[in-house]
Scaffold this active site. Structure first.
Site, PDB file in Angstrom:
ATOM      1  N   ARG A   1      -8.606  -0.012   4.882  1.00  0.00           N
ATOM      2  CA  ARG A   1      -7.764   1.029   4.283  1.00  0.00           C
ATOM      3  C   ARG A   1      -6.451   0.436   3.781  1.00  0.00           C
ATOM      4  NH1 ARG A   1      -6.004   5.265   8.034  1.00  0.00           N
ATOM      5  NH2 ARG A   1      -4.632   5.396   6.253  1.00  0.00           N
TER       6      ARG A   1
ATOM      7  N   CYS B   1      -4.186  12.972  13.162  1.00  0.00           N
ATOM      8  CA  CYS B   1      -4.962  11.747  13.093  1.00  0.00           C
ATOM      9  C   CYS B   1      -4.720  10.991  14.375  1.00  0.00           C
ATOM     10  CB  CYS B   1      -4.632  10.937  11.849  1.00  0.00           C
ATOM     11  SG  CYS B   1      -3.077  10.111  11.938  1.00  0.00           S
TER      12      CYS B   1
ATOM     13  N   LYS C   1       0.844  -1.208   0.000  1.00  0.00           N
ATOM     14  CA  LYS C   1       0.000   0.000   0.000  1.00  0.00           C
ATOM     15  C   LYS C   1       0.876   1.253   0.000  1.00  0.00           C
ATOM     16  CE  LYS C   1      -1.517   1.673   4.107  1.00  0.00           C
ATOM     17  NZ  LYS C   1      -1.262   3.089   4.409  1.00  0.00           N
ATOM     18  N   ASN C   2       1.868   1.270   0.894  1.00  0.00           N
ATOM     19  CA  ASN C   2       2.650   2.507   1.063  1.00  0.00           C
ATOM     20  C   ASN C   2       3.631   2.762  -0.075  1.00  0.00           C
ATOM     21  OD1 ASN C   2       1.215   3.071   3.304  1.00  0.00           O
ATOM     22  ND2 ASN C   2       2.819   2.549   4.783  1.00  0.00           N
TER      23      ASN C   2
ATOM     24  N   ASP D   1       4.841   0.802  11.871  1.00  0.00           N
ATOM     25  CA  ASP D   1       3.614   0.214  11.326  1.00  0.00           C
ATOM     26  C   ASP D   1       3.413  -1.244  11.759  1.00  0.00           C
ATOM     27  OD1 ASP D   1       3.078   2.601  10.138  1.00  0.00           O
ATOM     28  OD2 ASP D   1       3.752   2.017   8.144  1.00  0.00           O
TER      29      ASP D   1
ATOM     30  N   ARG E   1       0.402  15.081  12.850  1.00  0.00           N
ATOM     31  CA  ARG E   1       1.191  14.694  11.671  1.00  0.00           C
ATOM     32  C   ARG E   1       1.447  15.908  10.786  1.00  0.00           C
ATOM     33  NH1 ARG E   1      -0.791   9.064   9.398  1.00  0.00           N
ATOM     34  NH2 ARG E   1       1.246   9.152   8.423  1.00  0.00           N
ATOM     35  N   PRO E   2       2.467  16.705  11.163  1.00  0.00           N
ATOM     36  CA  PRO E   2       2.742  17.932  10.424  1.00  0.00           C
ATOM     37  C   PRO E   2       3.318  17.675   9.029  1.00  0.00           C
ATOM     38  CG  PRO E   2       4.455  17.547  12.075  1.00  0.00           C
ATOM     39  CD  PRO E   2       3.442  16.447  12.234  1.00  0.00           C
ATOM     40  N   VAL E   3       3.329  18.719   8.191  1.00  0.00           N
ATOM     41  CA  VAL E   3       3.941  18.586   6.864  1.00  0.00           C
ATOM     42  C   VAL E   3       5.034  19.638   6.660  1.00  0.00           C
ATOM     43  CG1 VAL E   3       2.006  17.440   5.703  1.00  0.00           C
ATOM     44  CG2 VAL E   3       2.063  19.934   5.805  1.00  0.00           C
TER      45      VAL E   3
ATOM     46  N   LEU F   1       8.178  19.516   7.012  1.00  0.00           N
ATOM     47  CA  LEU F   1       9.394  19.075   6.308  1.00  0.00           C
ATOM     48  C   LEU F   1       9.138  18.995   4.797  1.00  0.00           C
ATOM     49  CD1 LEU F   1      10.471  16.289   8.827  1.00  0.00           C
ATOM     50  CD2 LEU F   1      11.506  18.557   8.577  1.00  0.00           C
TER      51      LEU F   1
ATOM     52  N   ARG G   1      -4.450  10.975   4.648  1.00  0.00           N
ATOM     53  CA  ARG G   1      -3.286  11.830   4.825  1.00  0.00           C
ATOM     54  C   ARG G   1      -2.294  11.685   3.681  1.00  0.00           C
ATOM     55  NH1 ARG G   1       0.541  14.493   7.981  1.00  0.00           N
ATOM     56  NH2 ARG G   1       2.235  13.592   6.818  1.00  0.00           N
TER      57      ARG G   1
HETATM   58  N1  EPU Z   1       7.055  14.574  10.555  1.00  0.00           N
HETATM   59  C1  EPU Z   1       7.304  15.898  10.815  1.00  0.00           C
HETATM   60  N2  EPU Z   1       7.143  16.794   9.809  1.00  0.00           N
HETATM   61  C2  EPU Z   1       6.791  16.452   8.558  1.00  0.00           C
HETATM   62  C3  EPU Z   1       6.543  15.085   8.278  1.00  0.00           C
HETATM   63  C4  EPU Z   1       6.678  14.166   9.297  1.00  0.00           C
HETATM   64  O1  EPU Z   1       7.633  16.258  11.941  1.00  0.00           O
HETATM   65  O2  EPU Z   1       6.687  17.321   7.680  1.00  0.00           O
HETATM   66  C5  EPU Z   1       7.209  13.568  11.624  1.00  0.00           C
HETATM   67  C6  EPU Z   1       5.937  12.762  11.886  1.00  0.00           C
HETATM   68  O3  EPU Z   1       5.071  13.440  12.764  1.00  0.00           O
HETATM   69  C7  EPU Z   1       6.495  11.470  12.456  1.00  0.00           C
HETATM   70  C8  EPU Z   1       7.795  11.307  11.685  1.00  0.00           C
HETATM   71  O4  EPU Z   1       8.128  12.600  11.179  1.00  0.00           O
HETATM   72  O5  EPU Z   1       6.796  11.622  13.822  1.00  0.00           O
HETATM   73  C9  EPU Z   1       7.730  10.314  10.551  1.00  0.00           C
HETATM   74  O6  EPU Z   1       6.600  10.576   9.726  1.00  0.00           O
HETATM   75  P1  EPU Z   1       6.614  10.346   8.165  1.00  0.00           P
HETATM   76  O7  EPU Z   1       6.553  11.653   7.468  1.00  0.00           O
HETATM   77  O8  EPU Z   1       7.749   9.443   7.807  1.00  0.00           O
HETATM   78  O9  EPU Z   1       5.243   9.610   7.941  1.00  0.00           O
HETATM   79  P2  EPU Z   1       4.435   9.598   6.588  1.00  0.00           P
HETATM   80  O10 EPU Z   1       5.393   9.673   5.466  1.00  0.00           O
HETATM   81  O11 EPU Z   1       3.326  10.559   6.636  1.00  0.00           O
HETATM   82  C10 EPU Z   1       4.537   7.013   6.186  1.00  0.00           C
HETATM   83  C11 EPU Z   1       3.568   5.872   6.118  1.00  0.00           C
HETATM   84  C12 EPU Z   1       3.012   5.604   7.505  1.00  0.00           C
HETATM   85  C13 EPU Z   1       4.186   5.276   8.430  1.00  0.00           C
HETATM   86  C14 EPU Z   1       5.206   6.415   8.429  1.00  0.00           C
HETATM   87  C15 EPU Z   1       6.458   6.126   9.226  1.00  0.00           C
HETATM   88  C16 EPU Z   1       2.636   6.050   3.905  1.00  0.00           C
HETATM   89  C17 EPU Z   1       1.474   6.313   3.050  1.00  0.00           C
HETATM   90  N3  EPU Z   1       2.470   6.212   5.212  1.00  0.00           N
HETATM   91  O12 EPU Z   1       3.792   8.135   6.644  1.00  0.00           O
HETATM   92  O13 EPU Z   1       2.183   4.451   7.367  1.00  0.00           O
HETATM   93  O14 EPU Z   1       3.718   5.068   9.751  1.00  0.00           O
HETATM   94  O15 EPU Z   1       5.613   6.684   7.068  1.00  0.00           O
HETATM   95  O16 EPU Z   1       7.100   5.006   8.748  1.00  0.00           O
HETATM   96  O17 EPU Z   1       3.693   5.665   3.412  1.00  0.00           O
HETATM   97  C18 EPU Z   1       0.432   2.985   7.910  1.00  0.00           C
HETATM   98  O18 EPU Z   1       0.628   2.399   6.828  1.00  0.00           O
HETATM   99  O19 EPU Z   1      -0.286   2.500   8.820  1.00  0.00           O
HETATM  100  C19 EPU Z   1       1.064   4.281   8.140  1.00  0.00           C
HETATM  101  C20 EPU Z   1       0.617   5.155   9.037  1.00  0.00           C
END
Ligand code: EPU
Length: 423
Positions: free
Chosen positions: A401, A115, A22-23, A309, A120-122, A124, A91
């Site tokens: 999902r 969530c 999925k990811n 995960d 879950r900020p963006v 970065l 997200r």
């Molecule tokens: N973070 C920031 N700022 C940002 C982005 C992230 O501080 O701009 C923080 C997050 O809050 C978290 C950490 O960085 O503490 C890692 O988050 P990441 O950005 O890596 O998460 P993501 O890319 O949004 C993906 C997976 C998640 C998985 C995480 C961590 C997908 C679609 N989602 O999310 O998968 O938990 O990486 O490995 O690839 C799941 O499949 O159940 C799931 C939640």
């Protein structure tokens, strides 16, 4: 709304195929926005998150056909505004931001909310895209990014307080493929899903090296072409079934796995006393339930560390493993909603400050429980497999999902699972 009823106590036997990731599928589907030519993507799992992504691409103007696991996408004509109604549901829809910006010079995406697994900020993602020359504006809950004169390569460090960002790395990498000059991403996420995306982009004509490591170099090109690609196996689905097999199986075999992507999960299952046997090619494994079981200390970490995960599912396995286990989630310290539900089934778990301390009990007992997010719901299904009685798991849309036909796969292995309509 559907609910799952799991009648505990049956033994799992036999073999199943693991679905495509999925990811990995989500950003790869989004990356098809980078070209006007046809992309054919195979082994896209039939789960609601990939369906949302396909709906978002269609709403943006893409022509999409899906037949079983294969998706054909043509993004010859696309708009630059992603519809809030669809984006808010998932997200991961944030990963259309990078490719849309690169292709159109502008994009509008709604700001994702928090969530249940935490804030879950963006920031970065935005820091990276700004470094490539995009102007970032916020209005009415939307982020608008503009790069009137195109994007230009830059050196970017994407490290955040909780480590690297997976989708942030994907977004910057996708945007940088069409930027003018060379981009270097330091502290990049090294997850196999990022590498799969880079392989997809390189097949489209991008020039990316270092994906799968902490330093990715992207030499910008002027255009990308259509491509065919097969998505990697879902290591989290495989890990979830490994845990199910360890809990309730007798020699369950999983086909279409990738041993190298599963080292940390395999090590954790083995540390708790079970045995995982891979074939020579590393694409199939059999899990043998152990006899001398013991608690495990685990801390989640970015790849190649133990994945967040798989934290909830391992907690479910350890809930009935003798001894004390300590499970820390460094990536999402609030991701412990499943523990309250597992406690309702008789688990002995204390959660404090991003860490769960689990004292293994002999057996859980069935209770009506509620799924709170994707992996938490998988943990409840696992716990229910060996619990005494029939566990009703409400809100299974969470599990749908990200797990392709989980009830059918469990049935194939001999579990007693029913999907019923909630009244
Ligand atoms: N973070 C920031 N700022 C940002 C982005 C992230 O501080 O701009 C923080 C997050 O809050 C978290 C950490 O960085 O503490 C890692 O988050 P990441 O950005 O890596 O998460 P993501 O890319 O949004 C993906 C997976 C998640 C998985 C995480 C961590 C997908 C679609 N989602 O999310 O998968 O938990 O990486 O490995 O690839 C799941 O499949 O159940 C799931 C939640």
């Amino acid at each position: 709304m559907d609910k799952l009823i799991v009648h505990g106590g049956t033994t799992l036997r036999g073999a199943i195929n693991i679905s495509g990731s999925k990811n990995a599928s989500l950003p790869i589907l989004a990356a098809s926005l980078l070209t006007g030519e046809d992309c054919i993507i195979r082994r896209v799992p039939d789960v609601s998150d990939t369906n949302y992504m396909i709906q978002i691409l269609s709403a943006l103007g893409a022509d999409v056909e899906r037949s079983s696991g294969t998706v054909r996408i043509n993004c010859a004509e696309v708009m630059d505004e992603a519809p809030y109604e669809l984006v808010r549901r998932m997200r991961a829809s944030i990963c259309v931001m990078g490719p849309l910006l690169a292709r159109k010079g502008r994009c509008v995406v709604s700001l994702p909310g928090g969530c249940v697994i935490g804030d879950r900020p963006v920031d970065l993602h935005l820091r990276g895209l700004e470094a490539l020359g995009a102007k970032v504006e916020f209005e009415c809950g939307n982020i608008t990014l503009t790069a009137k004169n195109g994007l230009r390569g830059a050196e970017i460090d994407l490290r955040g307080t909780h480590g690297p960002t997976v989708l942030g790395t994907d977004n910057v990498m996708m945007a940088a493929t069409l930027a003018d000059g060379t981009t270097i991403i330091e502290s990049a996420a090294a997850e196999p899903e990022v590498l799969d995306l880079a392989n997809f982009l390189n097949a489209m004509g991008a020039k990316i090296t270092g994906a799968g490591t902490r330093r990715i170099v992207i030499e910008g090109v002027t255009s990308l072409r259509g491509v065919e690609h097969t998505v990697i196996p879902d290591r989290i689905e495989a890990g979830t079934f490994m845990a199910a097999a360890a809990l309730a199986g007798e020699g369950v075999t999983l086909h279409r796995v990738c041993r190298d992507q599963m080292k940390a999960i395999t090590a954790a299952i083995e540390q708790s006393g079970h045995r995982v046997e891979f074939n020579a090619a590393g694409d199939s494994c059999t899990i043998h339930r152990g006899e001398n079981l013991q608690g495990v200390d685990l801390s989640t970490a970015p790849f190649p560390g133990y994945p967040t995960d798989m934290q909830a599912q391992m907690t479910a396995l350890l809930a009935t493993t003798p001894g004390i286990s300590v499970i820390k989630d460094t990536i999402f310290p609030q991701r412990f909603m499943h523990c309250a539900e597992l406690k309702r089934m008789g688990a002995d778990i204390k959660v404090d400050n991003g860490t769960a301390i689990v004292r293994g009990v002999t057996r859980l007992s069935a209770a009506p429980v509620m799924a709170s997010d994707l992996r938490a719901s998988a943990a409840l299904v696992l716990a229910a497999l060996t619990a005494k009685g029939s566990t009703e798991i409400a809100r299974v849309y969470h599990i749908d999902r990200g797990y392709e036909h989980i009830d059918e796969k469990l049935l194939m292995l001999g579990a007693a699972v029913e999907r019923v309509k909630d009244r």
